[in-house]
Design a protein around this motif. Structure first.
Motif, PDB file in Angstrom:
ATOM      1  N   THR A 175      -4.921   7.755  -4.720  1.00  0.00           N
ATOM      2  CA  THR A 175      -3.730   7.523  -3.920  1.00  0.00           C
ATOM      3  C   THR A 175      -4.119   6.762  -2.657  1.00  0.00           C
ATOM      4  OG1 THR A 175      -4.014   9.593  -2.715  1.00  0.00           O
ATOM      5  CG2 THR A 175      -2.749   9.678  -4.775  1.00  0.00           C
ATOM      6  N   PHE A 176      -3.140   6.410  -1.884  1.00  0.00           N
ATOM      7  CA  PHE A 176      -3.386   5.707  -0.622  1.00  0.00           C
ATOM      8  C   PHE A 176      -4.300   6.524   0.279  1.00  0.00           C
ATOM      9  CE2 PHE A 176      -1.811   5.087   3.829  1.00  0.00           C
ATOM     10  CZ  PHE A 176      -2.371   3.841   4.032  1.00  0.00           C
ATOM     11  N   ARG A 177      -4.031   7.831   0.423  1.00  0.00           N
ATOM     12  CA  ARG A 177      -4.835   8.686   1.304  1.00  0.00           C
ATOM     13  C   ARG A 177      -6.237   8.906   0.748  1.00  0.00           C
ATOM     14  NH1 ARG A 177      -2.261   7.896   5.890  1.00  0.00           N
ATOM     15  NH2 ARG A 177      -0.069   8.521   5.790  1.00  0.00           N
ATOM     16  N   LEU A 178      -6.332   9.137  -0.561  1.00  0.00           N
ATOM     17  CA  LEU A 178      -7.645   9.378  -1.155  1.00  0.00           C
ATOM     18  C   LEU A 178      -8.529   8.142  -1.034  1.00  0.00           C
ATOM     19  CD1 LEU A 178      -9.580  11.197  -2.659  1.00  0.00           C
ATOM     20  CD2 LEU A 178      -8.473  10.529  -4.802  1.00  0.00           C
ATOM     21  N   THR A 179      -7.942   6.961  -1.186  1.00  0.00           N
ATOM     22  CA  THR A 179      -8.702   5.726  -1.007  1.00  0.00           C
ATOM     23  C   THR A 179      -9.248   5.634   0.413  1.00  0.00           C
ATOM     24  OG1 THR A 179      -7.471   4.524  -2.705  1.00  0.00           O
ATOM     25  CG2 THR A 179      -8.555   3.213  -1.020  1.00  0.00           C
ATOM     26  N   VAL A 238      -5.620   0.137  -5.956  1.00  0.00           N
ATOM     27  CA  VAL A 238      -5.966   1.437  -5.363  1.00  0.00           C
ATOM     28  C   VAL A 238      -5.322   1.633  -3.998  1.00  0.00           C
ATOM     29  CG1 VAL A 238      -8.136   1.512  -6.612  1.00  0.00           C
ATOM     30  CG2 VAL A 238      -8.104   0.557  -4.297  1.00  0.00           C
ATOM     31  N   ARG A 239      -4.446   0.711  -3.589  1.00  0.00           N
ATOM     32  CA  ARG A 239      -3.744   0.795  -2.295  1.00  0.00           C
ATOM     33  C   ARG A 239      -4.733   0.837  -1.133  1.00  0.00           C
ATOM     34  NH1 ARG A 239       1.670   2.873  -3.372  1.00  0.00           N
ATOM     35  NH2 ARG A 239       1.852   3.524  -5.535  1.00  0.00           N
ATOM     36  N   GLY A 240      -5.755   0.003  -1.207  1.00  0.00           N
ATOM     37  CA  GLY A 240      -6.793   0.017  -0.183  1.00  0.00           C
ATOM     38  C   GLY A 240      -6.576  -1.017   0.903  1.00  0.00           C
ATOM     39  N   TYR A 241      -7.393  -0.920   1.948  1.00  0.00           N
ATOM     40  CA  TYR A 241      -7.375  -1.911   3.020  1.00  0.00           C
ATOM     41  C   TYR A 241      -8.159  -3.147   2.574  1.00  0.00           C
ATOM     42  CZ  TYR A 241      -5.376   1.275   6.470  1.00  0.00           C
ATOM     43  OH  TYR A 241      -4.537   2.103   7.169  1.00  0.00           O
ATOM     44  N   ARG A 242      -7.794  -4.289   3.100  1.00  0.00           N
ATOM     45  CA  ARG A 242      -8.421  -5.533   2.654  1.00  0.00           C
ATOM     46  C   ARG A 242      -9.870  -5.664   3.124  1.00  0.00           C
ATOM     47  NH1 ARG A 242      -5.310 -10.071   6.399  1.00  0.00           N
ATOM     48  NH2 ARG A 242      -6.009  -9.304   8.426  1.00  0.00           N
ATOM     49  N   THR A 243     -10.336  -4.722   3.937  1.00  0.00           N
ATOM     50  CA  THR A 243     -11.704  -4.771   4.447  1.00  0.00           C
ATOM     51  C   THR A 243     -12.704  -4.084   3.525  1.00  0.00           C
ATOM     52  OG1 THR A 243     -11.158  -2.820   5.766  1.00  0.00           O
ATOM     53  CG2 THR A 243     -11.067  -4.957   6.871  1.00  0.00           C
ATOM     54  N   ALA A 249     -13.790  -1.429  -4.250  1.00  0.00           N
ATOM     55  CA  ALA A 249     -12.456  -1.630  -4.818  1.00  0.00           C
ATOM     56  C   ALA A 249     -12.467  -1.520  -6.339  1.00  0.00           C
ATOM     57  CB  ALA A 249     -11.915  -2.989  -4.388  1.00  0.00           C
ATOM     58  N   THR A 250     -13.421  -2.193  -6.979  1.00  0.00           N
ATOM     59  CA  THR A 250     -13.446  -2.187  -8.446  1.00  0.00           C
ATOM     60  C   THR A 250     -13.856  -0.821  -8.987  1.00  0.00           C
ATOM     61  OG1 THR A 250     -15.685  -3.145  -8.336  1.00  0.00           O
ATOM     62  CG2 THR A 250     -13.846  -4.652  -8.704  1.00  0.00           C
ATOM     63  N   LEU A 251     -14.743  -0.117  -8.296  1.00  0.00           N
ATOM     64  CA  LEU A 251     -15.161   1.208  -8.767  1.00  0.00           C
ATOM     65  C   LEU A 251     -14.023   2.211  -8.632  1.00  0.00           C
ATOM     66  CD1 LEU A 251     -17.459   2.771  -9.973  1.00  0.00           C
ATOM     67  CD2 LEU A 251     -18.385   3.146  -7.688  1.00  0.00           C
ATOM     68  N   LEU A 252     -13.298   2.163  -7.532  1.00  0.00           N
ATOM     69  CA  LEU A 252     -12.146   3.048  -7.368  1.00  0.00           C
ATOM     70  C   LEU A 252     -11.078   2.747  -8.421  1.00  0.00           C
ATOM     71  CD1 LEU A 252     -11.751   3.085  -3.475  1.00  0.00           C
ATOM     72  CD2 LEU A 252     -12.469   4.989  -4.922  1.00  0.00           C
ATOM     73  N   ALA A 253     -10.923   1.473  -8.759  1.00  0.00           N
ATOM     74  CA  ALA A 253      -9.907   1.065  -9.727  1.00  0.00           C
ATOM     75  C   ALA A 253     -10.378   1.190 -11.174  1.00  0.00           C
ATOM     76  CB  ALA A 253      -9.486  -0.377  -9.447  1.00  0.00           C
ATOM     77  N   CYS A 254     -11.661   1.547 -11.389  1.00  0.00           N
ATOM     78  CA  CYS A 254     -12.242   1.575 -12.754  1.00  0.00           C
ATOM     79  C   CYS A 254     -12.031   0.227 -13.436  1.00  0.00           C
ATOM     80  CB  CYS A 254     -11.630   2.698 -13.581  1.00  0.00           C
ATOM     81  SG  CYS A 254     -11.936   4.332 -12.915  1.00  0.00           S
ATOM     82  N   PHE A 255     -12.334  -0.837 -12.720  1.00  0.00           N
ATOM     83  CA  PHE A 255     -12.082  -2.212 -13.168  1.00  0.00           C
ATOM     84  C   PHE A 255     -13.415  -2.960 -13.130  1.00  0.00           C
ATOM     85  CE2 PHE A 255      -9.024  -6.029 -12.257  1.00  0.00           C
ATOM     86  CZ  PHE A 255      -9.453  -6.627 -13.425  1.00  0.00           C
ATOM     87  N   PRO A 256     -14.208  -2.916 -14.214  1.00  0.00           N
ATOM     88  CA  PRO A 256     -15.529  -3.559 -14.206  1.00  0.00           C
ATOM     89  C   PRO A 256     -15.451  -5.032 -13.849  1.00  0.00           C
ATOM     90  CG  PRO A 256     -15.264  -2.192 -16.162  1.00  0.00           C
ATOM     91  CD  PRO A 256     -13.921  -2.264 -15.496  1.00  0.00           C
ATOM     92  N   PRO A 257     -16.500  -5.593 -13.251  1.00  0.00           N
ATOM     93  CA  PRO A 257     -16.508  -7.009 -12.892  1.00  0.00           C
ATOM     94  C   PRO A 257     -16.162  -7.896 -14.091  1.00  0.00           C
ATOM     95  CG  PRO A 257     -18.392  -5.907 -11.920  1.00  0.00           C
ATOM     96  CD  PRO A 257     -17.746  -4.918 -12.825  1.00  0.00           C
ATOM     97  N   ASN A 271       0.814  -1.212   0.000  1.00  0.00           N
ATOM     98  CA  ASN A 271       0.000   0.000   0.000  1.00  0.00           C
ATOM     99  C   ASN A 271       0.849   1.264   0.000  1.00  0.00           C
ATOM    100  OD1 ASN A 271      -2.421  -1.307  -0.124  1.00  0.00           O
ATOM    101  ND2 ASN A 271      -2.932  -1.068   2.030  1.00  0.00           N
ATOM    102  N   LEU A 272       1.868   1.275   0.833  1.00  0.00           N
ATOM    103  CA  LEU A 272       2.765   2.423   0.921  1.00  0.00           C
ATOM    104  C   LEU A 272       4.033   2.119   0.140  1.00  0.00           C
ATOM    105  CD1 LEU A 272       2.344   3.407   4.677  1.00  0.00           C
ATOM    106  CD2 LEU A 272       1.488   4.642   2.691  1.00  0.00           C
ATOM    107  N   GLY A 273       4.401   3.032  -0.749  1.00  0.00           N
ATOM    108  CA  GLY A 273       5.560   2.774  -1.593  1.00  0.00           C
ATOM    109  C   GLY A 273       5.219   1.790  -2.698  1.00  0.00           C
ATOM    110  N   GLY A 274       6.217   1.105  -3.175  1.00  0.00           N
ATOM    111  CA  GLY A 274       5.974   0.135  -4.233  1.00  0.00           C
ATOM    112  C   GLY A 274       5.811   0.798  -5.588  1.00  0.00           C
ATOM    113  N   PRO A 275       5.431   0.026  -6.605  1.00  0.00           N
ATOM    114  CA  PRO A 275       5.319   0.557  -7.970  1.00  0.00           C
ATOM    115  C   PRO A 275       4.264   1.650  -8.083  1.00  0.00           C
ATOM    116  CG  PRO A 275       5.269  -1.853  -7.960  1.00  0.00           C
ATOM    117  CD  PRO A 275       5.134  -1.421  -6.546  1.00  0.00           C
TER     118      PRO A 275
END
Length: 224
Positions: A190-194, A91-96, A102-110, A38-42
């Motif tokens: 970003t991590f914070r916006l998520t 989206v660097r989100g929490y697993r909860t 998650a998919t809406l934030l990522a713009c990743f349709p089912p 979530n923090l750092g990384g690619p």
């Protein structure tokens, strides 16, 4: 029988194909979890590239089996749960957070919607080429067809999210009024916006709900 990467059975149910596909995707998702903290990384572009690998694995041969995935509830549920894990890392989100968030934030349709989209594109492209030959239809026509089906997939997703089951959820209710604009955004989250959009993060209310804090009082301002 395995043919061109698809496992075929006597009933054309593709259950055996899904049984073998799910562990392969699960292995790839597990590897990505170690690469995408979530923090750092690619950066986001790299995360989308990795997510695209999983999407390609999941949708391989979709025009053949897409109609079966909808009717096979347990495999559909499993594949969508793996998509949720990928979207959360994107989206660097929490697993909860939920699948819809998650998919809406990522713009990743089912993936079931994307599988139906791929099937329609294939069938229409095949019909065009059979009627007039591939030379009669330039690449621009086929690209326009793909864009049209992509918009149709977004419309299907939007209609699903507007249902009573999802519309009241925090992320869905925030993004749906500007759904098209959100899907066109070049820069995502970003991590914070998520954290702000989902409410899952370093907030007193969330920490109290999961048992990490005794009260929901904010550490910074003391508000309830």
């Amino acid at each position: 029988m395995k043919y061109l990467g698809l496992v075929l059975d006597g009933r054309w149910s593709f259950e055996e194909h899904f049984k073998l596909l799910v562990p392969r995707i699960e292995k790839a998702v597990g590897a990505l979890h170690r690469l995408l903290p979530n923090l750092g990384g690619p950066r986001e572009e790299i995360r989308r590239l990795y997510a695209g690998v999983v999407r390609s694995m999941a949708l391989y041969g979709a025009p053949v089996w897409s109609h079966r995935l909808t009717g096979t509830r347990r495999f559909k549920t499993k594949i969508l749960s793996l998509q949720r894990r990928v979207a959360i890392r994107l989206v660097r989100g929490y697993r909860t957070i939920s699948f819809e968030a998650a998919t809406l934030l990522a713009c990743f349709p089912p993936l079931d919607i994307l599988a139906e989209r791929d099937a329609r594109v294939y069938n229409q492209t095949r019909a065009l080429r059979q009627s007039g030959g591939s030379a009669s239809y330039p690449a621009s026509v086929l690209e326009a067809l793909r864009r049209q089906e992509q918009r149709r997939a977004h419309t299907t997703w939007y209609a699903r999210l507007r249902g009573d089951r999802y519309a009241h959820k925090r992320v869905v209710s925030a993004i749906l009024p500007a759904f098209e604009a959100w899907m066109r955004r070049k820069r995502r989250v970003t991590f914070r916006l998520t954290q702000v959009l989902t409410g899952h993060g370093c907030f007193g209310e969330y920490l109290c709900r999961i048992g990490c804090e005794a009260t929901a009082v904010c550490h910074h301002c003391g508000a309830d």
